[in-house]
Design a protein around this motif. Structure first.
Motif, PDB file in Angstrom:
ATOM      1  N   GLY A  88      10.411  44.425  35.205  1.00 57.94           N
ATOM      2  CA  GLY A  88      11.418  44.819  35.568  1.00 57.94           C
ATOM      3  C   GLY A  88      12.404  45.250  34.755  1.00 57.94           C
ATOM      4  N   ASP A  89      12.041  45.483  33.353  1.00 58.49           N
ATOM      5  CA  ASP A  89      12.889  45.959  32.133  1.00 58.49           C
ATOM      6  C   ASP A  89      12.051  46.997  31.785  1.00 58.49           C
ATOM      7  OD1 ASP A  89      13.967  46.072  29.504  1.00 58.49           O
ATOM      8  OD2 ASP A  89      15.114  44.280  29.823  1.00 58.49           O
ATOM      9  N   LEU A  90      12.814  48.126  31.758  1.00 56.17           N
ATOM     10  CA  LEU A  90      11.969  49.351  31.458  1.00 56.17           C
ATOM     11  C   LEU A  90      11.619  49.359  29.876  1.00 56.17           C
ATOM     12  CD1 LEU A  90      10.436  51.980  31.960  1.00 56.17           C
ATOM     13  CD2 LEU A  90      12.839  53.030  31.835  1.00 56.17           C
ATOM     14  N   ALA A  91      12.569  48.771  28.944  1.00 58.27           N
ATOM     15  CA  ALA A  91      12.334  48.751  27.740  1.00 58.27           C
ATOM     16  C   ALA A  91      11.264  47.814  27.205  1.00 58.27           C
ATOM     17  CB  ALA A  91      13.598  48.668  26.707  1.00 58.27           C
ATOM     18  N   ARG A  92      11.374  46.822  27.730  1.00 58.68           N
ATOM     19  CA  ARG A  92      10.519  45.716  27.516  1.00 58.68           C
ATOM     20  C   ARG A  92       8.969  46.077  27.907  1.00 58.68           C
ATOM     21  NH1 ARG A  92      13.641  41.360  25.660  1.00 58.68           N
ATOM     22  NH2 ARG A  92      15.470  41.335  26.494  1.00 58.68           N
ATOM     23  N   MET A  93       9.108  46.608  29.203  1.00 57.98           N
ATOM     24  CA  MET A  93       7.689  46.963  29.751  1.00 57.98           C
ATOM     25  C   MET A  93       7.044  48.193  28.871  1.00 57.98           C
ATOM     26  SD  MET A  93       8.191  46.824  33.888  1.00 57.98           S
ATOM     27  CE  MET A  93       6.221  47.169  34.054  1.00 57.98           C
ATOM     28  N   SER A  94       7.811  49.072  28.445  1.00 60.24           N
ATOM     29  CA  SER A  94       7.294  50.093  27.560  1.00 60.24           C
ATOM     30  C   SER A  94       6.775  49.601  26.071  1.00 60.24           C
ATOM     31  CB  SER A  94       8.469  51.376  27.211  1.00 60.24           C
ATOM     32  OG  SER A  94       9.421  51.060  26.546  1.00 60.24           O
ATOM     33  N   ALA A  95       7.377  48.824  25.663  1.00 60.09           N
ATOM     34  CA  ALA A  95       6.866  48.010  24.322  1.00 60.09           C
ATOM     35  C   ALA A  95       5.788  47.231  24.638  1.00 60.09           C
ATOM     36  CB  ALA A  95       8.022  47.273  23.701  1.00 60.09           C
ATOM     37  N   ALA A  96       5.660  46.549  25.802  1.00 61.72           N
ATOM     38  CA  ALA A  96       4.339  45.635  26.053  1.00 61.72           C
ATOM     39  C   ALA A  96       3.277  46.657  26.330  1.00 61.72           C
ATOM     40  CB  ALA A  96       4.907  44.857  27.206  1.00 61.72           C
ATOM     41  N   SER A  97       3.585  47.912  27.018  1.00 63.78           N
ATOM     42  CA  SER A  97       2.540  48.758  27.148  1.00 63.78           C
ATOM     43  C   SER A  97       1.769  49.491  26.139  1.00 63.78           C
ATOM     44  CB  SER A  97       2.952  49.662  27.926  1.00 63.78           C
ATOM     45  OG  SER A  97       3.489  49.229  29.561  1.00 63.78           O
ATOM     46  N   ALA A  98       2.879  49.448  25.226  1.00 71.06           N
ATOM     47  CA  ALA A  98       2.394  49.992  23.728  1.00 71.06           C
ATOM     48  C   ALA A  98       1.515  49.094  22.982  1.00 71.06           C
ATOM     49  CB  ALA A  98       3.337  50.569  22.867  1.00 71.06           C
ATOM     50  N   ILE A  99       1.835  47.914  23.163  1.00 68.65           N
ATOM     51  CA  ILE A  99       1.050  46.886  22.517  1.00 68.65           C
ATOM     52  C   ILE A  99      -0.363  46.802  23.312  1.00 68.65           C
ATOM     53  CG2 ILE A  99       0.827  44.186  22.514  1.00 68.65           C
ATOM     54  CD1 ILE A  99       3.961  44.313  22.078  1.00 68.65           C
ATOM     55  N   CYS A 100      -0.329  46.737  24.376  1.00 68.49           N
ATOM     56  CA  CYS A 100      -1.686  46.579  25.366  1.00 68.49           C
ATOM     57  C   CYS A 100      -2.587  47.834  25.001  1.00 68.49           C
ATOM     58  CB  CYS A 100      -1.522  46.514  26.631  1.00 68.49           C
ATOM     59  SG  CYS A 100      -0.853  44.887  27.098  1.00 68.49           S
ATOM     60  N   GLU A 101      -2.019  48.968  24.588  1.00 75.78           N
ATOM     61  CA  GLU A 101      -2.677  50.367  24.336  1.00 75.78           C
ATOM     62  C   GLU A 101      -3.619  50.047  23.469  1.00 75.78           C
ATOM     63  OE1 GLU A 101      -1.494  55.008  25.168  1.00 75.78           O
ATOM     64  OE2 GLU A 101      -0.273  53.646  23.662  1.00 75.78           O
ATOM     65  N   VAL A 102      -2.657  49.704  22.288  1.00 69.13           N
ATOM     66  CA  VAL A 102      -3.484  49.434  21.076  1.00 69.13           C
ATOM     67  C   VAL A 102      -4.456  48.210  21.036  1.00 69.13           C
ATOM     68  CG1 VAL A 102      -2.935  48.645  18.570  1.00 69.13           C
ATOM     69  CG2 VAL A 102      -1.332  50.261  19.574  1.00 69.13           C
ATOM     70  N   ALA A 103      -3.986  47.225  21.824  1.00 66.62           N
ATOM     71  CA  ALA A 103      -5.084  46.023  22.011  1.00 66.62           C
ATOM     72  C   ALA A 103      -6.367  46.692  22.529  1.00 66.62           C
ATOM     73  CB  ALA A 103      -4.527  45.080  22.918  1.00 66.62           C
ATOM     74  N   ARG A 104      -6.396  47.438  23.663  1.00 65.07           N
ATOM     75  CA  ARG A 104      -7.323  48.145  24.355  1.00 65.07           C
ATOM     76  C   ARG A 104      -8.263  48.978  23.323  1.00 65.07           C
ATOM     77  NH1 ARG A 104      -7.897  52.892  26.394  1.00 65.07           N
ATOM     78  NH2 ARG A 104      -5.611  53.485  26.318  1.00 65.07           N
ATOM     79  N   LEU A 105      -7.483  49.679  22.477  1.00 64.07           N
ATOM     80  CA  LEU A 105      -8.387  50.577  21.569  1.00 64.07           C
ATOM     81  C   LEU A 105      -8.870  49.790  20.230  1.00 64.07           C
ATOM     82  CD1 LEU A 105      -6.080  53.464  21.660  1.00 64.07           C
ATOM     83  CD2 LEU A 105      -8.210  53.582  22.634  1.00 64.07           C
ATOM     84  N   THR A 106      -8.544  48.511  20.038  1.00 69.97           N
ATOM     85  CA  THR A 106      -9.243  47.932  19.039  1.00 69.97           C
ATOM     86  C   THR A 106      -9.900  46.582  19.160  1.00 69.97           C
ATOM     87  OG1 THR A 106      -6.916  46.630  19.092  1.00 69.97           O
ATOM     88  CG2 THR A 106      -7.034  48.572  17.390  1.00 69.97           C
ATOM     89  N   CYS A 107     -10.300  46.521  20.502  1.00 71.32           N
ATOM     90  CA  CYS A 107     -11.120  45.423  20.724  1.00 71.32           C
ATOM     91  C   CYS A 107     -12.375  46.054  21.578  1.00 71.32           C
ATOM     92  CB  CYS A 107     -10.731  44.399  21.728  1.00 71.32           C
ATOM     93  SG  CYS A 107     -10.201  44.899  23.312  1.00 71.32           S
ATOM     94  N   PHE A 108     -13.488  45.300  21.248  1.00 73.03           N
ATOM     95  CA  PHE A 108     -14.845  46.143  21.750  1.00 73.03           C
ATOM     96  C   PHE A 108     -15.747  45.267  22.453  1.00 73.03           C
ATOM     97  CE2 PHE A 108     -13.313  47.817  17.731  1.00 73.03           C
ATOM     98  CZ  PHE A 108     -13.093  49.508  18.120  1.00 73.03           C
ATOM     99  N   ALA A 109     -16.330  45.530  23.407  1.00 72.26           N
ATOM    100  CA  ALA A 109     -17.454  44.776  24.140  1.00 72.26           C
ATOM    101  C   ALA A 109     -18.512  43.977  23.249  1.00 72.26           C
ATOM    102  CB  ALA A 109     -18.210  45.698  25.181  1.00 72.26           C
TER     103      ALA A 109
END
Length: 250
Positions: A88-109
């Motif tokens: 519900g907080d756009l600024a916090r959600m955008s920062a959290a989304s950026a964090i998860c984006e990097v997390a997705r690209l730096t972990c591997f099956a």
């Protein structure tokens, strides 16, 4: 004890955008052991369904997964930390989304890395704790730089990456860090960076999130830092970081 053919894992949902049929969703998880898992959440898009809230983006969840032929299936899910203060907080959600984006690209099956889950969890908590945009920028930038440094992409801040000179005054993403004035003349895109900039980059790498959240920062400086870290990540991960781009556009 989990039933035969199933197993339990705690995980952070780092991506949940791929539809499978009308009401099913493929989730990308950062598991507690640091590996990536792609799983099917059947009925996750069903209106009023219980599963939807328990597998929400950047939530921490205890999963019971059933082994499948190609993708494992969510049998049960219990939220352990939904990070409600982010929603519900756009600024916090955008920062959290950026964090998860990097997390997705730096972990591997099938590749375990116990460093990745705790730092992602802490960074998401820090997004909830940040008092303003400047500190949200610091959290996202610090997370991304720490994770890339852990993976081998650590910027050199003390010496010229070309000749080893300690008298450095420029920064080059492509060259891997600082450059002296002489070497920087031959490097396209090298940008001038003084002692303050180097100290801030060092702080992003070395300081805890608690220390960064209490550090005085102005939005101009934080924007420069997160912009530089965005370019660093996009270059070395060889990926377009759309969540980072959105965060910077706000």
């Amino acid at each position: 004890m989990a039933p035969r053919g199933t197993y339990r894992t705690k995980a952070i949902v780092v991506d949940r955008r791929t539809r499978l049929k009308e009401q099913d969703l493929i989730l990308v998880l950062l598991a507690e052991d640091g590996s990536e898992k792609s799983v099917v959440a059947k009925g996750a898009l069903k209106p009023g369904g219980r599963l939807a809230a328990r597998v929400d983006f950047f939530g921490e969840t205890d999963f019971l997964l059933a082994r499948g032929r190609s993708l494992d299936v969510v049998a049960e899910a219990s939220s352990t930390n939904a990070h409600l203060a982010i929603r519900g907080d756009l600024a916090r959600m955008s920062a959290a989304s950026a964090i998860c984006e990097v997390a997705r690209l730096t972990c591997f099956a099938d590749v375990r890395d116990p460093f990745l889950y705790p730092i992602c969890s802490r960074a998401l908590c820090a997004c909830e704790e940040a008092g303003d945009q400047g500190h949200l920028d610091l959290v996202a930038a610090a997370y991304a730089l720490k994770v890339l440094a852990h993976g081998g992409w650590r910027p050199e801040l003390r010496f010229c990456t070309s000749c080893g000179d300690e008298d450095v005054a420029f920064f080059s993403v492509a060259s891997g860090g600082m450059l002296c004035a002489s070497c920087a003349k031959d490097v396209a895109g090298a940008r001038e960076m003084g002692r303050s900039g180097r100290l801030w980059l060092a702080a992003l790498l070395q300081s805890t999130f608690d220390e960064l959240l209490s550090a005085p920062i102005d939005v101009g400086t934080s924007t420069e830092l997160v912009s530089l870290v965005h370019v660093w990540c996009a270059t070395h991960l060889d990926a377009r970081l759309r969540a980072f781009e959105f965060m910077l556009s706000m």
